[in-house]
Write a protein that holds these residues in place. Structure first.
Motif, PDB file in Angstrom:
ATOM      1  N   PHE A  43       4.528  12.627   2.567  1.00 51.77           N
ATOM      2  CA  PHE A  43       5.802  13.282   2.814  1.00 51.77           C
ATOM      3  C   PHE A  43       6.919  12.340   2.385  1.00 51.77           C
ATOM      4  N   ALA A  44       7.968  12.863   1.839  1.00 50.55           N
ATOM      5  CA  ALA A  44       9.201  12.125   1.538  1.00 50.55           C
ATOM      6  C   ALA A  44       8.964  10.820   0.783  1.00 50.55           C
ATOM      7  N   GLY A  45       8.397  10.917  -0.413  1.00 50.57           N
ATOM      8  CA  GLY A  45       8.266   9.747  -1.263  1.00 50.57           C
ATOM      9  C   GLY A  45       6.969   8.992  -1.126  1.00 50.57           C
ATOM     10  N   VAL A  46       6.066   9.473  -0.283  1.00 54.15           N
ATOM     11  CA  VAL A  46       4.740   8.857  -0.144  1.00 54.15           C
ATOM     12  C   VAL A  46       3.772   9.685  -0.965  1.00 54.15           C
ATOM     13  N   TYR A  47       2.887   9.016  -1.750  1.00 53.73           N
ATOM     14  CA  TYR A  47       2.070   9.790  -2.674  1.00 53.73           C
ATOM     15  C   TYR A  47       0.592   9.861  -2.374  1.00 53.73           C
ATOM     16  N   ASP A  48       0.053   9.090  -1.454  1.00 51.99           N
ATOM     17  CA  ASP A  48      -1.380   9.131  -1.185  1.00 51.99           C
ATOM     18  C   ASP A  48      -1.691   9.909   0.082  1.00 51.99           C
ATOM     19  N   GLU A  49      -2.805  10.647   0.041  1.00 51.48           N
ATOM     20  CA  GLU A  49      -3.329  11.328   1.226  1.00 51.48           C
ATOM     21  C   GLU A  49      -4.607  10.611   1.623  1.00 51.48           C
ATOM     22  N   TYR A  50      -4.804  10.414   2.906  1.00 54.89           N
ATOM     23  CA  TYR A  50      -5.987   9.708   3.397  1.00 54.89           C
ATOM     24  C   TYR A  50      -6.717  10.574   4.412  1.00 54.89           C
ATOM     25  N   ALA A  51      -8.036  10.516   4.386  1.00 54.99           N
ATOM     26  CA  ALA A  51      -8.878  11.164   5.384  1.00 54.99           C
ATOM     27  C   ALA A  51      -9.599  10.061   6.146  1.00 54.99           C
ATOM     28  N   LEU A  52      -9.480  10.080   7.462  1.00 54.01           N
ATOM     29  CA  LEU A  52     -10.079   9.036   8.288  1.00 54.01           C
ATOM     30  C   LEU A  52     -11.095   9.633   9.248  1.00 54.01           C
ATOM     31  N   LEU A  60      -0.838   1.376   6.015  1.00 51.44           N
ATOM     32  CA  LEU A  60       0.166   2.066   5.204  1.00 51.44           C
ATOM     33  C   LEU A  60       1.377   1.163   5.061  1.00 51.44           C
ATOM     34  N   GLY A  61       1.986   1.202   3.869  1.00 46.86           N
ATOM     35  CA  GLY A  61       3.154   0.366   3.653  1.00 46.86           C
ATOM     36  C   GLY A  61       3.852   0.681   2.354  1.00 46.86           C
ATOM     37  N   ARG A  62       4.600  -0.278   1.889  1.00 40.57           N
ATOM     38  CA  ARG A  62       5.439  -0.146   0.700  1.00 40.57           C
ATOM     39  C   ARG A  62       4.660   0.345  -0.521  1.00 40.57           C
ATOM     40  N   PHE A  63       3.403  -0.087  -0.674  1.00 40.30           N
ATOM     41  CA  PHE A  63       2.636   0.254  -1.869  1.00 40.30           C
ATOM     42  C   PHE A  63       2.091   1.680  -1.848  1.00 40.30           C
ATOM     43  N   SER A  69      10.075   0.434  -1.620  1.00 43.93           N
ATOM     44  CA  SER A  69      11.336   0.074  -0.992  1.00 43.93           C
ATOM     45  C   SER A  69      11.239  -1.306  -0.343  1.00 43.93           C
ATOM     46  N   PRO A  70      12.235  -2.164  -0.563  1.00 42.75           N
ATOM     47  CA  PRO A  70      12.228  -3.466   0.115  1.00 42.75           C
ATOM     48  C   PRO A  70      12.468  -3.330   1.622  1.00 42.75           C
ATOM     49  N   THR A  91       2.795   0.194  14.589  1.00 43.86           N
ATOM     50  CA  THR A  91       3.681  -0.306  13.552  1.00 43.86           C
ATOM     51  C   THR A  91       3.637  -1.829  13.539  1.00 43.86           C
ATOM     52  N   THR A  92       3.524  -2.389  12.360  1.00 43.65           N
ATOM     53  CA  THR A  92       3.417  -3.842  12.201  1.00 43.65           C
ATOM     54  C   THR A  92       4.532  -4.399  11.329  1.00 43.65           C
ATOM     55  N   GLY A  93       5.341  -3.544  10.743  1.00 47.10           N
ATOM     56  CA  GLY A  93       6.411  -3.977   9.853  1.00 47.10           C
ATOM     57  C   GLY A  93       7.673  -4.375  10.607  1.00 47.10           C
ATOM     58  N   LYS A  94       8.569  -5.055   9.899  1.00 54.14           N
ATOM     59  CA  LYS A  94       9.837  -5.469  10.516  1.00 54.14           C
ATOM     60  C   LYS A  94      10.714  -4.269  10.845  1.00 54.14           C
ATOM     61  N   PRO A  95      10.918  -3.326   9.896  1.00 53.11           N
ATOM     62  CA  PRO A  95      11.729  -2.162  10.267  1.00 53.11           C
ATOM     63  C   PRO A  95      10.888  -1.186  11.090  1.00 53.11           C
ATOM     64  N   ALA A  96      11.544  -0.271  11.780  1.00 52.88           N
ATOM     65  CA  ALA A  96      10.840   0.753  12.551  1.00 52.88           C
ATOM     66  C   ALA A  96      10.050   1.664  11.616  1.00 52.88           C
ATOM     67  N   THR A  97       8.960   2.202  12.125  1.00 54.56           N
ATOM     68  CA  THR A  97       8.176   3.193  11.394  1.00 54.56           C
ATOM     69  C   THR A  97       8.565   4.557  11.941  1.00 54.56           C
ATOM     70  N   VAL A  98       8.774   5.517  11.059  1.00 57.05           N
ATOM     71  CA  VAL A  98       9.191   6.852  11.458  1.00 57.05           C
ATOM     72  C   VAL A  98       8.123   7.841  10.995  1.00 57.05           C
ATOM     73  N   CYS A  99       7.707   8.731  11.889  1.00 57.16           N
ATOM     74  CA  CYS A  99       6.742   9.758  11.494  1.00 57.16           C
ATOM     75  C   CYS A  99       6.940  10.994  12.355  1.00 57.16           C
TER      76      CYS A  99
END
Length: 116
Positions: A43-52, A60-63, A69-70, A91-99
């Protein structure tokens, strides 16, 4: 096997068995759900779908973004599925994760917090 998640027109989540045509509001039992218990849909600029499946995790991250995005960490969040099929995102990143789940409110997570 054959179960997949779908959304009604009002955004409510339901489950469909593609083999039998059966549908239900309650999540099917993990052993009847097949290999993938959870799907992470782009969604919104993310291109991979994952099945777990049970016992799996996905970082999940920048790549995972179409335009890296920096402001998104390389390891922004981790989604883990326990042996009983419960998914948790931390969430493990410096900025907040939104979902959000399709049609529902947005959730903001700060570092080292999670939601099941």
């Amino acid at each position: 096997t054959g179960w997949s998640a779908a959304y009604a027109e009002d955004g409510a989540l339901y489950y469909v068995n593609e083999q039998t045509g059966e549908s239900q509001w309650e999540a099917p039992l993990p052993q009847s759900y097949g290999v993938a218990l959870w799907r992470l849909v782009p969604f919104a600029g993310v291109y991979d779908e994952y099945a777990l499946g049970a016992g799996e995790q996905q970082v999940l991250g920048r790549f995972d973004m179409m335009a890296q995005s920096p402001y998104v960490s390389r390891r922004q969040c981790v989604v883990q599925v326990s042996a009983d099929g419960v998914a948790t995102m931390t969430t493990t990143g410096k900025p907040a994760t939104v979902c959000r789940r399709w049609g529902s409110e947005w959730y903001w997570f700060r570092r080292d917090t999670g939601r099941g």
